[in-house]
Design a protein around this motif. Structure first.
Motif, PDB file in Angstrom:
ATOM      1  N   LYS A  21      54.827  17.838 -67.920  1.00  0.00           N
ATOM      2  CA  LYS A  21      54.245  19.144 -68.187  1.00  0.00           C
ATOM      3  C   LYS A  21      55.239  19.998 -68.966  1.00  0.00           C
ATOM      4  O   LYS A  21      56.443  19.981 -68.703  1.00  0.00           O
ATOM      5  CB  LYS A  21      53.871  19.855 -66.880  1.00  0.00           C
ATOM      6  CG  LYS A  21      52.601  19.325 -66.238  1.00  0.00           C
ATOM      7  CD  LYS A  21      52.153  20.232 -65.096  1.00  0.00           C
ATOM      8  CE  LYS A  21      50.805  19.773 -64.541  1.00  0.00           C
ATOM      9  NZ  LYS A  21      50.304  20.680 -63.491  1.00  0.00           N
ATOM     10  N   ASN A  49      58.382  24.801 -74.225  1.00  0.00           N
ATOM     11  CA  ASN A  49      59.602  24.824 -73.413  1.00  0.00           C
ATOM     12  C   ASN A  49      59.533  23.807 -72.286  1.00  0.00           C
ATOM     13  O   ASN A  49      58.483  23.605 -71.663  1.00  0.00           O
ATOM     14  CB  ASN A  49      59.807  26.223 -72.833  1.00  0.00           C
ATOM     15  CG  ASN A  49      60.837  26.242 -71.721  1.00  0.00           C
ATOM     16  OD1 ASN A  49      60.478  26.167 -70.548  1.00  0.00           O
ATOM     17  ND2 ASN A  49      62.124  26.318 -72.084  1.00  0.00           N
ATOM     18  N   VAL A  85      52.391  32.708 -70.749  1.00  0.00           N
ATOM     19  CA  VAL A  85      53.091  31.459 -70.434  1.00  0.00           C
ATOM     20  C   VAL A  85      52.153  30.588 -69.605  1.00  0.00           C
ATOM     21  O   VAL A  85      51.740  30.972 -68.513  1.00  0.00           O
ATOM     22  CB  VAL A  85      54.394  31.729 -69.657  1.00  0.00           C
ATOM     23  CG1 VAL A  85      55.113  30.402 -69.383  1.00  0.00           C
ATOM     24  CG2 VAL A  85      55.301  32.678 -70.433  1.00  0.00           C
ATOM     25  N   VAL A  86      51.812  29.431 -70.136  1.00  0.00           N
ATOM     26  CA  VAL A  86      50.913  28.507 -69.454  1.00  0.00           C
ATOM     27  C   VAL A  86      51.512  27.110 -69.516  1.00  0.00           C
ATOM     28  O   VAL A  86      52.027  26.691 -70.558  1.00  0.00           O
ATOM     29  CB  VAL A  86      49.509  28.494 -70.096  1.00  0.00           C
ATOM     30  CG1 VAL A  86      48.573  27.560 -69.329  1.00  0.00           C
ATOM     31  CG2 VAL A  86      48.928  29.905 -70.152  1.00  0.00           C
ATOM     32  N   ALA A  87      51.458  26.397 -68.389  1.00  0.00           N
ATOM     33  CA  ALA A  87      51.961  25.016 -68.340  1.00  0.00           C
ATOM     34  C   ALA A  87      50.808  24.047 -68.565  1.00  0.00           C
ATOM     35  O   ALA A  87      49.725  24.195 -67.991  1.00  0.00           O
ATOM     36  CB  ALA A  87      52.618  24.747 -66.990  1.00  0.00           C
ATOM     37  N   TYR A  88      51.047  23.048 -69.416  1.00  0.00           N
ATOM     38  CA  TYR A  88      50.034  22.034 -69.728  1.00  0.00           C
ATOM     39  C   TYR A  88      50.622  20.643 -69.561  1.00  0.00           C
ATOM     40  O   TYR A  88      51.817  20.412 -69.856  1.00  0.00           O
ATOM     41  CB  TYR A  88      49.524  22.188 -71.168  1.00  0.00           C
ATOM     42  CG  TYR A  88      48.746  23.446 -71.419  1.00  0.00           C
ATOM     43  CD1 TYR A  88      47.398  23.523 -71.113  1.00  0.00           C
ATOM     44  CD2 TYR A  88      49.366  24.565 -71.977  1.00  0.00           C
ATOM     45  CE1 TYR A  88      46.670  24.693 -71.361  1.00  0.00           C
ATOM     46  CE2 TYR A  88      48.658  25.722 -72.225  1.00  0.00           C
ATOM     47  CZ  TYR A  88      47.305  25.778 -71.917  1.00  0.00           C
ATOM     48  OH  TYR A  88      46.602  26.930 -72.157  1.00  0.00           O
ATOM     49  N   ILE A 106      54.561  29.188 -74.689  1.00  0.00           N
ATOM     50  CA  ILE A 106      54.850  30.615 -74.565  1.00  0.00           C
ATOM     51  C   ILE A 106      54.403  31.322 -75.842  1.00  0.00           C
ATOM     52  O   ILE A 106      54.897  31.032 -76.936  1.00  0.00           O
ATOM     53  CB  ILE A 106      56.347  30.866 -74.318  1.00  0.00           C
ATOM     54  CG1 ILE A 106      56.826  30.059 -73.104  1.00  0.00           C
ATOM     55  CG2 ILE A 106      56.629  32.351 -74.145  1.00  0.00           C
ATOM     56  CD1 ILE A 106      58.324  30.073 -72.927  1.00  0.00           C
ATOM     57  N   LYS A 110      55.701  24.058 -70.937  1.00  0.00           N
ATOM     58  CA  LYS A 110      55.206  25.427 -71.006  1.00  0.00           C
ATOM     59  C   LYS A 110      54.993  25.822 -72.459  1.00  0.00           C
ATOM     60  O   LYS A 110      55.823  25.519 -73.317  1.00  0.00           O
ATOM     61  CB  LYS A 110      56.196  26.395 -70.352  1.00  0.00           C
ATOM     62  CG  LYS A 110      56.365  26.209 -68.866  1.00  0.00           C
ATOM     63  CD  LYS A 110      57.412  27.195 -68.335  1.00  0.00           C
ATOM     64  CE  LYS A 110      57.647  27.000 -66.835  1.00  0.00           C
ATOM     65  NZ  LYS A 110      58.688  27.930 -66.328  1.00  0.00           N
TER      66      LYS A 110
END
Length: 428
Positions: A178, A120, A197-200, A182, A180
């Protein structure tokens, strides 16, 4: 006894060449000769071009499979783990990888973590497949480490993720942005499982050359993927590359024995075998259709020779009374048709080979003239349609064309040889 004339003597070639060059007013059939010649040329060229394009598409398709996917995937059969749940995770995957790596013919073994998540960015979403892999293993994947096009720096892989160009286009991101990720299977709490949910940071964008790969694939550092998917201490499967992918059937059993335990294999042939078989069937059908086209073109030789024999009836009678044997007359008219077949085949080979060699600019022009709709990568799977010119295909076309040309020439040539010289000169 008179000496027999040697087959295909020089004078037979001279007479045949004279008849082919004769004008219509002189009893020749130059128009029919040209029609036969052009027909065979175009048919042979079409056959060579078709086989070159088919070979090129197959080679490109297989290369994209082998260049960015495992040649063999080793995974575990379902078992009950220590917590009593069903699992297919590989427990002692590094030891297993070492055993498989020692199999002769195996060039690379990499443990993987795999999972499907939602990517996302703002209001854009894309379903992607995560491949958790170690950096050293990622650099050994040909079409990922050395892709057709890329953005960013693969050396920064440990600090972010690598995504396909199709994913980047879908989300509207470039290297440095960046996104996300999910996953519905996130943290387990007393109230149930909450999404993770982690942002990379996107550190690398690659174009592998396969639409489905570029559209869905995301590479994540192995340890991070273990943590993200709750796979601490295990791997989902082993990705195995071999030296000779076409000979994977011979290596399947040694790899399975080396993996040991309740393991299973899934080869690249298992994944794409049905499609490759369909390509083989289509290749055979296309060759038969093009062969029929060559036969139709060769049939024009019969029409031309029948007219030639009819117009040259007086000449045949004179030649027979001069002592020319039936065999010599047959060979003269056989040479007339054979020369048309040989010249048409030669010109067809030249035209077909030139078209195949310069196929890329020709196809680019056609694709541009049609507004870019001539080739849809989302349907064909690959971005380009190359032409691969192979000696065996050219030889097949030459043998087929010459064989048909020689066969159809025999019948009108025999008619000319059996013509009665008295009947031929009766009304002259």
């Amino acid at each position: 006894m008179a000496n027999r004339t040697a087959p295909f003597a020089r004078f037979e070639w001279m007479i045949a060449w004279r008849y082919l060059r004769a004008r219509r007013a002189e009893g020749g059939v130059s128009v029919m000769t040209w029609i036969s010649l052009i027909g065979i040329t175009l048919a042979v060229a079409a056959l060579i071009i078709t086989m070159a394009v088919r070979a090129g598409f197959r080679a490109e398709f297989v290369d994209t499979i082998l260049g960015s996917n495992a040649h063999v995937t080793v995974y575990s059969a379902t078992y009950v783990n220590e917590s009593g749940a069903f699992s297919r995770a590989l427990q002692d995957f590094d030891t297993m990888a070492d055993r498989v790596r020692n199999v002769e013919g195996v060039t690379r073994v990499a443990p993987l973590i795999k999972g499907q998540v939602l990517a996302n960015l703002l209001d854009r979403n894309a379903g992607v497949e995560i491949y958790g892999i170690r950096f050293d293993d990622l650099k050994t994947i040909p079409r990922i480490a050395n892709p057709e096009n890329f953005q960013g720096d693969i050396e920064r892989f440990e600090s972010g993720i690598a995504i396909g160009s199709g994913v980047a286009r879908e989300l509207g991101v470039t290297a440095g942005d960046k996104i996300k990720l999910i996953s519905p299977n996130g943290v387990k709490t007393p109230f149930g499982t909450s999404p993770r949910v982690v942002a990379y940071e996107v550190v690398y964008v690659f174009t592998a050359g396969r639409y489905d790969i570029d559209k869905t694939r995301v590479y994540m550092p192995f340890t991070e993927a273990q943590s993200y998917f709750n796979r601490e201490g295990v791997a989902d499967e082993l990705e195995v590359m071999v030296e000779v992918p076409e000979g994977i059937d011979d290596l399947a059993l040694p790899i399975l024995r080396a993996a040991g335990g309740e393991t299973l294999l899934w080869t690249w042939r298992d994944a794409s075998g049905a499609f490759l078989k369909a390509l083989d069937i289509e290749d055979t059908v296309m060759f038969v259709l093009m062969a029929i086209l060559v036969l139709i073109a060769a049939m024009n030789i019969i029409s031309g020779l029948v007219m030639l024999v009819k117009n040259k009836g007086r000449d045949i009678g004179i030649l027979r009374t001069m002592g020319l044997s039936e065999g010599s007359v047959l060979r003269v008219f056989f040479l007339c048709g054979a020369m048309v077949g040989m010249l048409g085949t030669l010109f067809g080979v030249i035209l077909g080979c030139l078209f195949a060699i310069y196929f890329d600019p020709i196809f680019a022009f056609v694709n541009g003239a049609s507004g870019g709709d001539a080739w849809d990568a989302s349907i064909r799977g690959v971005y380009r349609l190359p032409a691969l010119l192979q000696a065996k295909d050219v030889i097949s076309a030459v043998v087929l064309s010459l064989g048909l040309s020689f066969v159809v020439t025999i019948f009108p040539a025999r008619r000319a040889a059996r013509m009665n010289p008295v009947e031929a000169l009766r009304y002259e």
